[in-house]
Design a protein around this motif. Structure first.
Motif, PDB file in Angstrom:
ATOM      1  N   GLU A 112       0.830  -1.209   0.000  1.00 52.43           N
ATOM      2  CA  GLU A 112       0.000   0.000   0.000  1.00 52.43           C
ATOM      3  C   GLU A 112       0.867   1.262   0.000  1.00 52.43           C
ATOM      4  O   GLU A 112       0.588   2.217  -0.734  1.00 52.43           O
ATOM      5  N   GLN A 113       1.923   1.268   0.792  1.00 56.03           N
ATOM      6  CA  GLN A 113       2.821   2.427   0.825  1.00 56.03           C
ATOM      7  C   GLN A 113       3.507   2.629  -0.523  1.00 56.03           C
ATOM      8  O   GLN A 113       3.695   3.770  -0.963  1.00 56.03           O
ATOM      9  N   VAL A 114       3.871   1.545  -1.176  1.00 59.62           N
ATOM     10  CA  VAL A 114       4.506   1.658  -2.490  1.00 59.62           C
ATOM     11  C   VAL A 114       3.521   2.215  -3.508  1.00 59.62           C
ATOM     12  O   VAL A 114       3.848   3.103  -4.307  1.00 59.62           O
ATOM     13  N   VAL A 115       2.283   1.700  -3.497  1.00 60.38           N
ATOM     14  CA  VAL A 115       1.263   2.224  -4.407  1.00 60.38           C
ATOM     15  C   VAL A 115       1.036   3.708  -4.159  1.00 60.38           C
ATOM     16  O   VAL A 115       0.942   4.506  -5.097  1.00 60.38           O
ATOM     17  N   HIS A 116       0.963   4.104  -2.904  1.00 62.28           N
ATOM     18  CA  HIS A 116       0.765   5.519  -2.588  1.00 62.28           C
ATOM     19  C   HIS A 116       1.934   6.363  -3.073  1.00 62.28           C
ATOM     20  O   HIS A 116       1.743   7.509  -3.517  1.00 62.28           O
ATOM     21  N   ALA A 117       3.155   5.826  -2.999  1.00 65.71           N
ATOM     22  CA  ALA A 117       4.310   6.560  -3.520  1.00 65.71           C
ATOM     23  C   ALA A 117       4.218   6.721  -5.033  1.00 65.71           C
ATOM     24  O   ALA A 117       4.506   7.795  -5.580  1.00 65.71           O
ATOM     25  N   LEU A 118       3.820   5.649  -5.726  1.00 68.99           N
ATOM     26  CA  LEU A 118       3.676   5.704  -7.179  1.00 68.99           C
ATOM     27  C   LEU A 118       2.598   6.703  -7.576  1.00 68.99           C
ATOM     28  O   LEU A 118       2.794   7.538  -8.473  1.00 68.99           O
ATOM     29  N   VAL A 119       1.456   6.633  -6.918  1.00 72.13           N
ATOM     30  CA  VAL A 119       0.347   7.545  -7.212  1.00 72.13           C
ATOM     31  C   VAL A 119       0.725   8.977  -6.829  1.00 72.13           C
ATOM     32  O   VAL A 119       0.446   9.926  -7.576  1.00 72.13           O
ATOM     33  N   GLY A 120       1.370   9.139  -5.680  1.00 76.68           N
ATOM     34  CA  GLY A 120       1.779  10.476  -5.252  1.00 76.68           C
ATOM     35  C   GLY A 120       2.762  11.112  -6.204  1.00 76.68           C
ATOM     36  O   GLY A 120       2.715  12.319  -6.455  1.00 76.68           O
ATOM     37  N   ALA A 121       3.659  10.299  -6.757  1.00 74.69           N
ATOM     38  CA  ALA A 121       4.596  10.820  -7.751  1.00 74.69           C
ATOM     39  C   ALA A 121       3.859  11.232  -9.014  1.00 74.69           C
ATOM     40  O   ALA A 121       4.051  12.328  -9.552  1.00 74.69           O
ATOM     41  N   ALA A 122       2.980  10.344  -9.516  1.00 76.03           N
ATOM     42  CA  ALA A 122       2.240  10.651 -10.743  1.00 76.03           C
ATOM     43  C   ALA A 122       1.398  11.905 -10.586  1.00 76.03           C
ATOM     44  O   ALA A 122       1.282  12.718 -11.507  1.00 76.03           O
ATOM     45  N   GLY A 123       0.809  12.085  -9.401  1.00 72.78           N
ATOM     46  CA  GLY A 123      -0.011  13.263  -9.157  1.00 72.78           C
ATOM     47  C   GLY A 123       0.787  14.545  -9.066  1.00 72.78           C
ATOM     48  O   GLY A 123       0.202  15.636  -9.055  1.00 72.78           O
ATOM     49  N   ARG A 124       2.098  14.416  -9.012  1.00 75.10           N
ATOM     50  CA  ARG A 124       2.981  15.587  -9.020  1.00 75.10           C
ATOM     51  C   ARG A 124       3.786  15.659 -10.321  1.00 75.10           C
ATOM     52  O   ARG A 124       4.781  16.368 -10.411  1.00 75.10           O
ATOM     53  N   GLY A 125       3.364  14.879 -11.304  1.00 75.17           N
ATOM     54  CA  GLY A 125       4.014  14.893 -12.608  1.00 75.17           C
ATOM     55  C   GLY A 125       5.329  14.157 -12.652  1.00 75.17           C
ATOM     56  O   GLY A 125       6.165  14.429 -13.512  1.00 75.17           O
ATOM     57  N   ALA A 126       5.539  13.194 -11.754  1.00 78.53           N
ATOM     58  CA  ALA A 126       6.837  12.521 -11.658  1.00 78.53           C
ATOM     59  C   ALA A 126       6.714  11.016 -11.837  1.00 78.53           C
ATOM     60  O   ALA A 126       5.657  10.423 -11.604  1.00 78.53           O
ATOM     61  N   ASN A 127       7.818  10.391 -12.244  1.00 76.36           N
ATOM     62  CA  ASN A 127       7.958   8.936 -12.243  1.00 76.36           C
ATOM     63  C   ASN A 127       8.368   8.476 -10.851  1.00 76.36           C
ATOM     64  O   ASN A 127       8.882   9.258 -10.042  1.00 76.36           O
ATOM     65  N   LEU A 128       8.171   7.187 -10.592  1.00 80.00           N
ATOM     66  CA  LEU A 128       8.724   6.563  -9.399  1.00 80.00           C
ATOM     67  C   LEU A 128       9.781   5.556  -9.818  1.00 80.00           C
ATOM     68  O   LEU A 128       9.494   4.642 -10.598  1.00 80.00           O
ATOM     69  N   LEU A 129      11.003   5.721  -9.308  1.00 75.89           N
ATOM     70  CA  LEU A 129      12.101   4.782  -9.526  1.00 75.89           C
ATOM     71  C   LEU A 129      12.305   4.050  -8.209  1.00 75.89           C
ATOM     72  O   LEU A 129      12.870   4.604  -7.262  1.00 75.89           O
ATOM     73  N   LEU A 130      11.815   2.813  -8.131  1.00 77.13           N
ATOM     74  CA  LEU A 130      11.757   2.055  -6.888  1.00 77.13           C
ATOM     75  C   LEU A 130      12.938   1.090  -6.802  1.00 77.13           C
ATOM     76  O   LEU A 130      13.169   0.304  -7.722  1.00 77.13           O
ATOM     77  N   ASN A 131      13.638   1.119  -5.688  1.00 83.18           N
ATOM     78  CA  ASN A 131      14.922   0.425  -5.571  1.00 83.18           C
ATOM     79  C   ASN A 131      14.829  -0.982  -4.983  1.00 83.18           C
ATOM     80  O   ASN A 131      14.017  -1.263  -4.107  1.00 83.18           O
ATOM     81  N   VAL A 132      15.718  -1.839  -5.481  1.00 86.45           N
ATOM     82  CA  VAL A 132      16.013  -3.126  -4.854  1.00 86.45           C
ATOM     83  C   VAL A 132      17.526  -3.230  -4.675  1.00 86.45           C
ATOM     84  O   VAL A 132      18.294  -2.679  -5.458  1.00 86.45           O
ATOM     85  N   GLY A 133      17.931  -3.949  -3.628  1.00 86.61           N
ATOM     86  CA  GLY A 133      19.342  -4.214  -3.401  1.00 86.61           C
ATOM     87  C   GLY A 133      19.596  -5.712  -3.459  1.00 86.61           C
ATOM     88  O   GLY A 133      19.381  -6.420  -2.455  1.00 86.61           O
TER      89      GLY A 133
END
Length: 455
Positions: free
Chosen positions: A309-330
């Motif tokens: 849910e937090q990841v989805v909110h980050a993706l949606v929050g980015a899109a709503g500000r005109g941005a992409n989300l680059l989500l990291n894995v290590g």
């Protein structure tokens, strides 16, 4: 049915709705317009980037062997002589480029940004300018970046290269910056030689791996007053890869030659991390890079993973500000991406299967971010009928208000055909969200042009 001007009522309503969007938020004008034949490769790439919305960030290097993140050399004050014992132990026999790319694709990601050289100076590709690389210095002896480039081409995922300007290992990185003071290097060096070295490696990355999506720089902030010759570096990239995009994680206003602006661990304009002080550039695509736990590189003790849910909110929050989300894995030292990462990625991918039309190809909506969530828009005065999406991220919000210029529009829960009830409200019209319209993670409302009069 036609109005007095002879225009179909549905077309007229759509045009009026598009005009209302433009009046409400001029930044949406023409955002989703179709590409023109005369557009340059760079302009087309920027538009593709803005449409893509979701990418995978990969921090992977010999530091993973220590399981304490990518900054371990600096944080634990490990001298070069000791750190150089890591490459002979690095043998990622479980690395599977095809599996990495298929995981990203299943997550709904459109591009991958991978570390080719981090601050420790070790190259995760086959560089001819040093033997301090994965091919020459490890028992693995292969170039994982070449395998990843081939897998990305196979699965139609764009590949970006992360490259650190900062280098704790190179003897000519001198004068020293804010970090890397315990490496055991001599306090001397030839800065011009270092610039030639890093620009030579940029040239290698732009020459030896086919078409790339772009280059993602980091580390400028370590020595901001140095003569980095970024203008020359960006020129190399744009000449060798006309469709490649250049970004630099310097946390200041974009420099000439940069094609997108990134925000680290932050949505644009929020600066909760404390170092994203630059305003979002109006003319450039934007990107938020975010860790899935608290670490970029593999950290064996970091179990502070964000929920789906937090990841989805980050993706949606980015899109709503005109941005992409680059989500990291290590990835782990053996080259595998751990299940904690994979499970979350696949969950987000399943969410995008039903809600992706509100994210991909969208731009920030005409309603700025609110406590209840954000808006996105597709087709604003472009080639398709305009549609605004309200993303209700707070489960206790039962009503939202549309501004007056959208008062005649029609709102539906995403995927449903019954319009929401509306009532007049101060400054606009109030939408009531029934309980059966609720959705996990994000309740999405589709706001479109008013329905034509069928009488």
């Amino acid at each position: 049915m036609k109005n007095r001007s002879g225009i179909g009522v549905g077309v007229a309503a759509t045009l009026a709705f598009g005009a209302a969007l433009a009046a409400l938020a001029p930044q949406v004008r023409g955002q989703a317009a179709a590409a023109k034949p005369e557009d340059s490769p760079n302009a087309l790439a920027r538009r593709w980037f803005e449409d893509a919305k979701f990418g995978l960030f990969v921090h992977w290097g010999v530091y993973s062997l220590l399981g304490k993140g990518e900054w371990v050399m600096n944080n634990d004050k490990i001298p070069i002589a000791e750190y150089r014992k890591l490459p002979p132990q690095f043998n990622p026999v479980k690395f599977d480029a095809d599996e990495w790319v298929k995981l990203a694709k299943s997550a709904g990601m459109r591009y991958i940004t991978v570390t080719t050289k981090h601050h420790d100076g070790f190259c995760m590709y086959d560089s001819k300018l040093t033997d301090y690389d994965v091919v020459d210095a490890t028992p693995y002896g292969k170039d994982p970046i070449k395998a990843l480039a081939a897998a990305c081409r196979k699965h139609r995922i764009k590949l970006f290269f992360y490259y650190s300007l900062l280098d704790w290992h190179h003897p000519d990185y001198y004068p020293w910056g804010m970090t890397g003071h315990d490496t055991g290097r001599e306090k001397k060096g030839d800065w011009a030689k270092y610039v030639a070295y890093y620009q030579g490696q940029v040239r290698e990355l732009c020459t030896n791996y086919g078409e790339i999506g772009g280059v993602w720089f980091d580390g400028w902030w370590d020595l901001p007053k140095a003569a980095w010759d970024l203008e020359g570096t960006y020129r190399i990239i744009h000449e060798l890869q006309p469709g490649a995009l250049v970004g630099n994680n310097h946390h200041v206003a974009p420099f000439p030659g940069e094609d997108f602006q990134m925000f680290e661990q932050d949505l644009p304009g929020e600066n909760s991390a404390g170092f994203n002080k630059a305003d979002a550039a109006a003319a450039l695509p934007l990107e938020t890079c975010l860790t899935m736990n608290d670490s970029w590189g593999y950290n064996s003790k970091d179990d502070h993973f964000k929920s789906p849910e937090q990841v989805v909110h980050a993706l949606v929050g980015a899109a709503g500000r005109g941005a992409n989300l680059l989500l990291n894995v290590g990835p782990r030292p053996d080259g595998a991406i751990g299940p904690e990462f994979a499970e979350r990625l696949l969950t987000v991918g399943r969410w995008l299967e039903g809600s992706g039309k509100t994210i991909y190809g969208s731009r920030r909506g005409p309603i700025p971010p609110k406590p209840w969530g954000v808006s996105t828009v597709r087709g604003a005065l472009g080639g398709e009928a305009p549609e605004v999406f309200l993303h209700i991220l707070k489960p206790d919000v039962n009503e939202v208000t549309l501004p007056e210029v959208l008062a005649t529009s029609v709102a539906f829960p995403l995927g449903k055909s019954t319009p929401l009830k509306t009532t007049a409200a101060e400054g606009g019209v109030k939408l009531t969200i029934p309980a059966d319209a609720r959705a996990p993670y994000d309740t999405i409302l589709s706001v479109t042009a008013p329905m034509p009069d069928q009488r």
